[in-house]
Write a protein that holds these residues in place. Structure first.
Motif, PDB file in Angstrom:
ATOM      1  N   GLU A  51      85.559  40.127 -11.621  1.00  0.00           N
ATOM      2  CA  GLU A  51      86.230  39.262 -12.594  1.00  0.00           C
ATOM      3  C   GLU A  51      85.626  39.549 -13.965  1.00  0.00           C
ATOM      4  O   GLU A  51      84.429  39.813 -14.080  1.00  0.00           O
ATOM      5  N   ASN A  52      86.457  39.515 -14.977  1.00  0.00           N
ATOM      6  CA  ASN A  52      85.935  39.784 -16.320  1.00  0.00           C
ATOM      7  C   ASN A  52      85.876  38.496 -17.131  1.00  0.00           C
ATOM      8  O   ASN A  52      86.382  37.457 -16.708  1.00  0.00           O
ATOM      9  N   GLY A 105      89.682  37.239 -15.956  1.00  0.00           N
ATOM     10  CA  GLY A 105      88.948  36.001 -16.197  1.00  0.00           C
ATOM     11  C   GLY A 105      89.380  35.312 -17.480  1.00  0.00           C
ATOM     12  O   GLY A 105      90.381  35.681 -18.094  1.00  0.00           O
ATOM     13  N   TYR A 125      80.631  40.140 -12.345  1.00  0.00           N
ATOM     14  CA  TYR A 125      81.248  39.276 -13.345  1.00  0.00           C
ATOM     15  C   TYR A 125      80.916  39.937 -14.672  1.00  0.00           C
ATOM     16  O   TYR A 125      79.758  39.956 -15.085  1.00  0.00           O
ATOM     17  N   ARG A 180      80.995  28.579 -15.358  1.00  0.00           N
ATOM     18  CA  ARG A 180      80.138  28.806 -14.188  1.00  0.00           C
ATOM     19  C   ARG A 180      79.887  27.502 -13.431  1.00  0.00           C
ATOM     20  O   ARG A 180      79.957  27.455 -12.211  1.00  0.00           O
ATOM     21  N   PRO A 189      81.533  33.513  -5.610  1.00  0.00           N
ATOM     22  CA  PRO A 189      81.299  34.258  -6.858  1.00  0.00           C
ATOM     23  C   PRO A 189      81.764  35.705  -6.722  1.00  0.00           C
ATOM     24  O   PRO A 189      81.758  36.263  -5.626  1.00  0.00           O
ATOM     25  N   PRO A 190      82.192  36.296  -7.836  1.00  0.00           N
ATOM     26  CA  PRO A 190      82.589  37.716  -7.757  1.00  0.00           C
ATOM     27  C   PRO A 190      81.370  38.609  -7.511  1.00  0.00           C
ATOM     28  O   PRO A 190      80.244  38.200  -7.790  1.00  0.00           O
ATOM     29  N   SER A 239      76.578  35.860 -12.745  1.00  0.00           N
ATOM     30  CA  SER A 239      77.671  35.204 -12.036  1.00  0.00           C
ATOM     31  C   SER A 239      77.230  33.775 -11.691  1.00  0.00           C
ATOM     32  O   SER A 239      76.313  33.251 -12.305  1.00  0.00           O
ATOM     33  N   TYR A 264      92.010  30.596 -10.228  1.00  0.00           N
ATOM     34  CA  TYR A 264      90.794  31.068  -9.537  1.00  0.00           C
ATOM     35  C   TYR A 264      90.704  30.519  -8.114  1.00  0.00           C
ATOM     36  O   TYR A 264      90.140  31.177  -7.237  1.00  0.00           O
TER      37      TYR A 264
END
Ligand code: ZN
Length: 410
Positions: A81-82, A45, A127, A113, A123-124, A3, A60
């Protein structure tokens, strides 16, 4: 998938009341309360090419507001998040540019990123790339086959929508329109042999030189929607009475992507996938739709190179409601920069107008479906009162609220 670095989010000011967050649900057509203490959020994502354009950033940043609001109000949030690191558009783009698709994906993921870090996005918790989740996806398709809700067509595996309660009856748009959009967004409604034109592809049999993975039901790669179903169900803790609290993304995902993701989950678990489905509007440029084909995408990285501060990008994207389709323009950016200057100038004064109630109004506005224009109004009125010489406030309270709730670090 790695991530991006954690972001410090100051805790809420003591004494601030946090009303229950209400978000507009695109399928229910009304606001839904996000009232649980434990929240599982899944945001779709990027596919790693053309990262990070303003449409991505708007999405986002919108759901970063949700994450921040829930956390500031003391709720637990698990945020996943993907990244769609194997997909037709990625392969097509790589082939067009004579580039290795893995290299293209890796470079764009790095750029994404960097942009998220610069934009101060929390950040998730997880990720997840599609490739690293392949075992989970394959396992989910196996389960779908085992419960008898799929069928095979020349090695491809489809979900049989007619075996999922309400799938066809509750479409969020008329069938004729659904068929058109389904086709536009990668679906194959005209394929001969499908039981229903809208049945989503779960697994695409190995073809040509395309990358493939080995599964018990054949070699190939997953369909788009099943990837998100698998990553969400695997990585998010179960909430009640639905599998997760919120599924979110850009409004171009309302149909078919989120609709199918949710149906597939429901077909497996027997319960509704998410309590709320929330979508961010599309961003155009100077009166036109922003798109890859028009070549008029505006990128976060380019703005950063041009010296535009992330705080200004945030303010520009928050000037209008997250859910509205809106235009990006030089004027929007200039007016966000002016607003930031005005805020900084007011905050630099020793004496400022009362602040606590401004922070409370900011919180109330965010709780009401992320009403950032109302937040701007409250801040601009406070600037005016401060400029007029009112006293009694603490500038630190405003700076801290901007950081906590809006991710704007001054
Ligand atoms: Zn998705």
């Amino acid at each position: 998938m790695l991530s991006w670095p954690n972001v410090y989010m100051p805790p809420a000011l003591a004494g601030i009341n946090h009303p229950t967050l209400a978000l507009f649900d695109s399928y229910k057509g009304k606001k839904v309360a996000i009232s649980g203490d434990q929240n599982s959020i899944y945001v779709c994502g990027i596919t790693p090419y053309d990262a990070t354009h303003m449409g991505h950033a708007a999405t986002y940043l919108a759901f970063d507001l949700v994450n921040r609001y829930l956390k500031a109000s003391g709720k637990k949030v698990s945020f996943v998040e993907n990244i769609t690191d194997i997909d037709d558009p990625l392969l097509e783009r790589a082939a067009r540019d004579c580039q290795d698709w893995k290299e293209l994906a890796a470079s764009q993921i790095d750029l994404f990123r960097e942009d998220m870090t610069a934009l101060n996005v929390l950040p998730p918790n997880a990720y997840r790339g599609v490739i690293e989740s392949m075992d989970d996806i394959i396992s989910l398709v196996e389960q779908m086959i085992a419960i008898g809700k799929t069928y095979e067509l020349e090695g491809d595996i489809y979900l049989d929508l007619q075996q999922v309660d309400g799938a066809i009856q509750d479409l969020p748009l008329p069938l004729e329109q659904a068929l058109i959009i389904f086709k536009e967004r990668g679906g194959d409604p005209q394929r001969v042999g499908k039981r229903h034109a809208l049945d989503p592809l779960l697994w695409k049999a190995r073809a040509g030189e395309d990358p493939y993975w080995i599964a018990s039901f054949g070699e190939g790669r997953p369909g788009w929607h099943i990837e998100c179903t698998a990553i969400a169900l695997k990585n998010l803790s179960k909430t009640n009475p639905t599998s997760i609290t919120l599924q979110a993304g850009g409004s171009d995902l309302i149909f078919p992507h989120h609709y199918m993701t949710a149906l597939q989950a429901k077909a497996l678990t027997g319960v509704e996938f998410a309590s709320c489905y929330s979508h961010a509007g599309m961003i155009g440029l100077d009166g036109e739709k922003m798109s890859k084909s028009k070549g008029n995408l505006v990128f976060v990285s380019k703005l950063r190179q041009d010296g535009v501060s992330p705080a200004v990008i945030r303010l520009a994207l928050f000037a209008d409601k997250y859910s509205s389709d809106r235009m990006w323009s030089k004027e929007l950016l200039d007016s966000a920069a002016e607003f930031l200057d005005r805020l900084l100038s007011a905050l630099s004064r020793q004496e400022v107008a009362p602040t606590f109630e401004v922070v409370q109004e900011l919180v109330n506005a965010l709780a009401d479906d992320l009403d950032t224009p109302r937040v701007f109004l409250a801040l601009s009125n406070w600037c005016a009162r401060t400029e007029a010489g009112q006293m009694g406030g603490s500038p630190g309270e405003i700076s801290r609220a901007l950081d906590t709730y809006l991710g704007i670090t001054l």
